[in-house]
Design a protein around this motif. Structure first.
Motif, mmCIF file in Angstrom:
data_model
loop_
_atom_site.group_PDB
_atom_site.id
_atom_site.type_symbol
_atom_site.label_atom_id
_atom_site.label_comp_id
_atom_site.label_asym_id
_atom_site.label_seq_id
_atom_site.Cartn_x
_atom_site.Cartn_y
_atom_site.Cartn_z
ATOM 1 N N UNK A 170 78.068 -23.068 4.902
ATOM 2 C CA UNK A 170 76.781 -22.437 5.725
ATOM 3 C C UNK A 170 76.750 -20.948 5.503
ATOM 4 N N UNK A 171 75.880 -20.369 5.091
ATOM 5 C CA UNK A 171 75.637 -18.885 4.801
ATOM 6 C C UNK A 171 74.562 -18.383 5.847
ATOM 7 N N UNK A 172 74.984 -17.959 6.878
ATOM 8 C CA UNK A 172 74.140 -17.186 7.945
ATOM 9 C C UNK A 172 73.546 -16.017 7.651
ATOM 10 N N UNK A 173 72.179 -15.511 7.682
ATOM 11 C CA UNK A 173 71.826 -14.383 7.705
ATOM 12 C C UNK A 173 71.878 -13.677 9.024
ATOM 13 N N UNK A 174 72.274 -12.581 9.206
ATOM 14 C CA UNK A 174 72.202 -11.828 10.400
ATOM 15 C C UNK A 174 70.972 -11.749 11.136
ATOM 16 N N UNK A 175 69.875 -11.760 10.194
ATOM 17 C CA UNK A 175 68.588 -11.726 11.034
ATOM 18 C C UNK A 175 67.963 -10.386 11.223
ATOM 19 N N UNK A 176 66.815 -10.278 12.059
ATOM 20 C CA UNK A 176 66.053 -8.973 12.273
ATOM 21 C C UNK A 176 67.119 -8.160 13.174
ATOM 22 N N UNK B 108 70.461 -7.230 11.223
ATOM 23 C CA UNK B 108 70.318 -5.992 10.280
ATOM 24 C C UNK B 108 70.354 -4.834 10.864
#
Ligand SMILES: [Zn+2]
Ligand SMILES: [Zn+2]
Lengths: 386, 196, 154
Positions: free
Chosen positions: C20-26, C29
């Motif tokens: 899994x690659x999770x984005x840190x999100x709004x 960031x």
């Protein structure tokens, strides 16, 4: 049981890979649904959440992780799950909460962030096959769709070309959808010229993998009449599972969809579905699935859906518009959110708010359906203006 | 009116954003290893695969002979009653030519997954396997096939102890693959607009 | 039901192959940009709910408002709870226990979890103690929660 209405709906864009976290996506959709009803979070009594396998978001206990994004802070909250059927089933679960008299409002939120899963979300589908008797063959998800599509075409004598028309229709319909990932003006020739992934499935007959969320706000009759002059009523809900021994069934016809549909139709007082339903959002993760499901939904005689499609019956201005939203093929397929998108579409269509996608003739009743698990679940919701 | 939905949000991430580190991410590979008990029915099924045989279970109540075998009948919801050795031949119920592997690698030569209805089991009782030793163009629904077993010393008690199923020569199917030509639509699109 | 004699109870070994690659999100960031570039701990404020969420969040879980007001909080805070874990996640006994801290940074209304550094036994620590954050040097920071080494007693 009490009557339940949909009073608000909202969704994110459906995109290939989102910056937003799964809970941020959930929040964007849930907030949009609340805003559309001009309601606040403290007016929400309970929350229902739907996501497909945890493997996509990559979060074990995904329901708990998503809860604050769904507006469930210190509220009764329940996740539901029936694979790809989750998005439509989630509304049924929200319906229980209110029909039972337990709550007056329920926020129903569905989300999927498939781009998290590497190298490709499809790899996660390996694990849906039987771990001992099937997984060692290294099956991929396309296999079961291709096997089912071949069976459907073969039993009824249809060609790939007959099926490709679904992609053309849905991707065109999606051009009018602000959230759509893959709206396009295509020809049958284009679809057939696209890569063969698993014969008879071509690339343009497959919905994309997507990130996104969609939500609706449900209310009891009393609350609904207070907050809106255009409630859309949940008239019937149904669901059914067939055996997990999918190789022991004839895949050409989805019995379980038929059973789920009749459960919902009986509740809605529908005797002749083809005459009493004005528009449909059947589940279309692959082009043939829309036709397969229209037959299960009793909206086309067995084996006749491709004929009706060719005759234009399912066009947006046809007798029975199907997937006026653009469907999963056009809008995108963040699994549970895609089913919920279909319910949002019924809501907007039945309120006459679908703008460029609006089906003509003031539709009064629509049906949405989703499908999933191991080729085995049908989930159905009927909604109408009275 | 523009139409609903309005105010749709969602921020696309491009591959370059990831490469250049403009978007923060965390990567995780869970260690998820299992030892699944196979149970009585599948344990025996695997044991017999090692012996070069396919085995099924019969339910005396509904008379079905079921493969893969199971110790309870999901329809009658009672125990199944007897082991039945079935043949290692069968009929192709449906098939695909898959140019994509399970982890989405492209394949030059397609894999040919098929549901094979096994001779000796009840009608419609199929298993998932792959076809081999056949030109993709020659595969047909209704084709008679037989198991090609791995040599006994290479078998491990796995469904892959059958390397693949191959056509039984001289038993070409009468069944057609699919209609070749699409039918023509009616000349004029039905435009009747009736709403009830 | 009679068990046939030649049944061997097999075990089938396998896994669930996932990455899994999770984005840190709004929200992420905002937080990780500040942490990586400036070595600062940044949250977001909901004035209506009187909350300062650290790490920064995109929305308020209490009122669902979008959070746009960024707040730099102090690198120092108060120990809300702690533990010394003697086992790793596979239930193996560790040579040295690992100390973990739950900390409320000054200016934040939320607590965060991280390692508690430079302590070896519970006797050295008490709930309510003052702690401060220890960061990796800028050159080694990547925009990860591990850009923070942990907390140490102030
Ligand atoms: Zn039985
Ligand atoms: Zn707030």
């Amino acid at each position: 049981m009490r009557r339940v209405a949909v009073v608000g709906a909202g969704m994110t864009k459906f995109i290939h890979r989102a910056l937003e976290t799964p809970k941020e996506l959930s929040w964007l959709a849930a907030k949009a649904a609340l805003d559309s009803a001009e309601m606040k979070l403290d007016q929400v009594d309970c929350v229902v959440e739907g996501t497909a396998p945890d493997a996509f978001d990559g979060v074990h206990m995904n329901g708990e992780y998503l809860s604050d994004g769904c507006g469930a802070w210190k509220k009764p909250y329940l996740r539901c799950y029936v694979g790809g059927g989750t998005g439509v089933y989630a509304l049924a679960q929200g319906w229980f909460h209110i029909a039972s008299g337990l709550f007056d409002t329920a926020l129903v939120v569905c989300e999927e962030k498939m781009s998290t899963c590497l190298p490709h979300p499809q790899a996660a589908f390996l694990t849906i096959f039987d771990n001992i008797t099937e997984q060692p063959l290294k099956p991929n998800l396309l296999w079961i769709f291709a096997l089912e599509m071949n069976r459907y075409m073969s039993v009824h004598g249809y060609s790939v070309e007959d099926i490709a028309k679904v992609s053309v229709k849905n991707k065109r319909n999606a051009l009018g959808h602000p959230s759509a990932q893959l709206g396009a003006e295509l020809t049958v020739k284009d679809v057939l010229a696209s890569e063969i992934m698993a014969w008879p499935v071509h690339r343009l007959m497959v919905s994309p993998t997507s990130d996104g969320a969609a939500a609706v706000l449900l209310a009891s009759e009393e609350v609904a009449k207070r907050v809106t002059n255009k409630p859309v009523w949940v008239q019937g809900v149904g669901w059914c599972l067939d055996s997990a021994y999918w190789t022991n069934r004839d895949l050409y016809y989805p019995d379980y969809v038929e059973k789920a549909a009749w459960m919902a139709y009986r509740m809605a007082g529908i005797r002749e579905p083809r005459k009493e339903i004005n528009l449909a959002e059947p589940y279309d993760p692959f082009a043939y699935k829309e036709l397969h499901h229209l037959e299960g939904l009793q909206l086309a005689p067995k084996g006749q859906a491709p004929r009706l499609l060719a005759d234009g019956v399912f066009d947006r201005d046809g007798d029975l518009p199907t997937c006026p939203s653009g469907g999963l093929l056009g809008v995108g397929n963040p699994i549970a959110a895609a089913g919920m998108m279909k319910l949002c579409e019924l809501f907007w269509q039945l309120r006459g708010e679908a703008g460029p996608r609006q089906v003509p003739g003031r539709p009064r009743r629509g049906v949405a359906q989703a499908w999933g698990d191991l080729m085995q679940v049908g989930t159905v919701v009927v909604m109408g203006v009275n | 009116m523009a139409g609903q939905p309005t105010n749709v949000r969602g921020t696309p991430v491009r591959s370059a954003d990831l490469k250049k580190g403009r978007v923060f991410t965390t990567t995780y590979v869970p260690r998820i290893q299992y030892a699944w008990d196979t149970g009585q029915a599948i344990g025996r099924y695997l044991e017999e695969l090692k012996n070069g045989r396919l085995i099924a279970r019969r339910c005396n109540n509904c008379q079905r002979i079921m493969i893969p075998p199971r110790m309870f009948c999901e329809r009658c919801f009672g125990p199944t009653h007897a082991w039945v050795v079935v043949k290692d031949t069968g009929t192709v119920n449906t098939f695909s030519l898959s140019y994509v592997s399970w982890d989405v690698r492209r394949l030059k030569k397609p894999e040919i997954p098929a549901v094979i209805e096994i001779d000796g089991a009840s009608k419609g009782m199929g298993i998932l396997h792959v076809l081999g030793n056949v030109s993709p163009k020659a595969v047909r629904i209704g084709m008679k096939v037989r198991a090609v077993w791995k040599p006994a010393q290479q078998r491990t008690g796995s469904i892959t102890d059958i390397a693949y199923f191959e056509p039984i020569k001289g038993k070409a199917p009468a069944a057609k693959r699919t209609a070749k030509k699409p039918f023509k639509a009616k000349a004029k699109k039905s435009k009747s607009r009736k709403r009830r | 039901m009679k068990t046939p004699k030649n049944v061997e109870t097999h075990v089938w070994r396998g896994g669930i192959p996932l990455e899994s690659r999770y984005t840190a999100g709004l929200g992420g960031q905002i937080f990780f940009q500040a942490l990586k570039e400036r070595g600062e701990l940044v949250g977001t404020r909901c004035a209506a709910c009187k909350q300062v969420y650290v790490p920064a969040r995109a929305f308020c879980e209490r009122c669902f408002a979008e959070l746009t007001e960024e707040v730099k909080v102090s690198p120092e805070g108060t120990l809300v709870s702690f533990t010394f874990s003697a086992y790793d996640r596979d239930a193996n006994r560790l040579a040295e226990p690992v100390a973990l801290a739950l900390v409320k940074l000054d200016g934040a209304t939320t607590t965060m979890l991280h390692r508690l550094l430079r302590v070896t036994s519970p006797e050295q620590v008490r709930i309510g103690a003052r702690v401060k954050v220890v960061l990796k040097p800028k050159a080694k920071r990547t925009g990860s929660i591990l850009d923070i080494e942990g907390f140490q007693l102030a």
